[in-house]
Design a protein around this motif. Sequence first.
Motif, PDB file in Angstrom:
ATOM      1  N   GLU A  14       4.442   1.920  -5.166  1.00  0.00           N
ATOM      2  CA  GLU A  14       3.640   2.209  -3.779  1.00  0.00           C
ATOM      3  C   GLU A  14       4.797   2.525  -2.590  1.00  0.00           C
ATOM      4  N   GLU A  17       6.636   8.638   0.529  1.00  0.00           N
ATOM      5  CA  GLU A  17       6.041   9.748   1.453  1.00  0.00           C
ATOM      6  C   GLU A  17       5.661  10.896   0.699  1.00  0.00           C
ATOM      7  N   GLN A  18       4.274  11.004   0.588  1.00  0.00           N
ATOM      8  CA  GLN A  18       3.693  11.927  -0.484  1.00  0.00           C
ATOM      9  C   GLN A  18       4.568  13.250  -0.325  1.00  0.00           C
ATOM     10  N   GLN A  46       0.962   5.315  -5.873  1.00  0.00           N
ATOM     11  CA  GLN A  46       0.343   5.589  -5.007  1.00  0.00           C
ATOM     12  C   GLN A  46       1.201   6.168  -3.644  1.00  0.00           C
ATOM     13  N   PHE A  48       1.571   8.238   0.051  1.00  0.00           N
ATOM     14  CA  PHE A  48       1.324   7.880   1.546  1.00  0.00           C
ATOM     15  C   PHE A  48       1.588   9.017   2.291  1.00  0.00           C
ATOM     16  N   ASN A  49       0.642   9.151   3.496  1.00  0.00           N
ATOM     17  CA  ASN A  49       0.886  10.108   4.620  1.00  0.00           C
ATOM     18  C   ASN A  49       1.312   8.929   5.508  1.00  0.00           C
ATOM     19  N   ASP A  52      -0.705   5.720   5.910  1.00  0.00           N
ATOM     20  CA  ASP A  52      -2.043   5.942   5.359  1.00  0.00           C
ATOM     21  C   ASP A  52      -1.946   6.363   3.957  1.00  0.00           C
ATOM     22  N   LYS A  53      -2.778   5.496   2.998  1.00  0.00           N
ATOM     23  CA  LYS A  53      -2.774   5.732   1.695  1.00  0.00           C
ATOM     24  C   LYS A  53      -3.497   7.470   1.431  1.00  0.00           C
ATOM     25  N   ASP A  55      -2.620  10.248  -2.091  1.00  0.00           N
ATOM     26  CA  ASP A  55      -3.129  10.577  -3.555  1.00  0.00           C
ATOM     27  C   ASP A  55      -2.393   9.621  -4.487  1.00  0.00           C
ATOM     28  N   ARG A  56      -3.021   9.574  -5.531  1.00  0.00           N
ATOM     29  CA  ARG A  56      -2.226   8.808  -6.802  1.00  0.00           C
ATOM     30  C   ARG A  56      -1.569   9.829  -7.531  1.00  0.00           C
ATOM     31  N   ASN A  82       9.121   2.712  -0.238  1.00  0.00           N
ATOM     32  CA  ASN A  82       9.418   3.223  -1.430  1.00  0.00           C
ATOM     33  C   ASN A  82      11.050   2.839  -2.016  1.00  0.00           C
TER      34      ASN A  82
END
Length: 181
Positions: A14, A17-18, A46, A48-49, A52-53, A55-56, A82
Amino acid sequence: MLNDKTIAFLVAPEGVEQVELTEPWKAVKQAGGTPKLISTQPGQIQGFNHLDKADRFPVDATVDEMSASDFDGLVLPGGVANPDMLRTVPAAVRFVKGFFDAGKPVAAICHAPWTLVEADVVRGRTVTSWPSLQTDLRNAGATWEDKEVVVCGSGPNTLITSRKPDDLKAFNQAAVDAFSG
């Protein structure tokens, strides 16, 4: 071009940063490389933006199953949680250190250099990062610069660092260039 080159993307379960995962991933694929998602646990991670959660993403392998010898380079995406989580997992730290021991290129963005500090691989190097890490990096023996991208070293022993998502275009180009070398 990255034909026949496989690049590891090391991410904790988790907190990544996506955009710092997905944009370099796309850049590696567009250059003809094969990105692989490596984590400390099997299953999915997981994204995150910011807080905020998002995509996986499916994990390809764990740090216990792989080593630097299985890859041509390493990308360390950021996000605050991360790298903070990765630096507490000895197998993840060893995985990262293995790339430096093998002289393979490594690219780290935003907060990701925290993992590099834990692996004790920034001493004598010039780097950048999210600004709040500069004291940690200096204390670990690095020279910190406030630049979009810093490329330290040349050839296979290259370290690429960037500060934030706004730097991704320059970060991706420098990483692909280093991985191509």
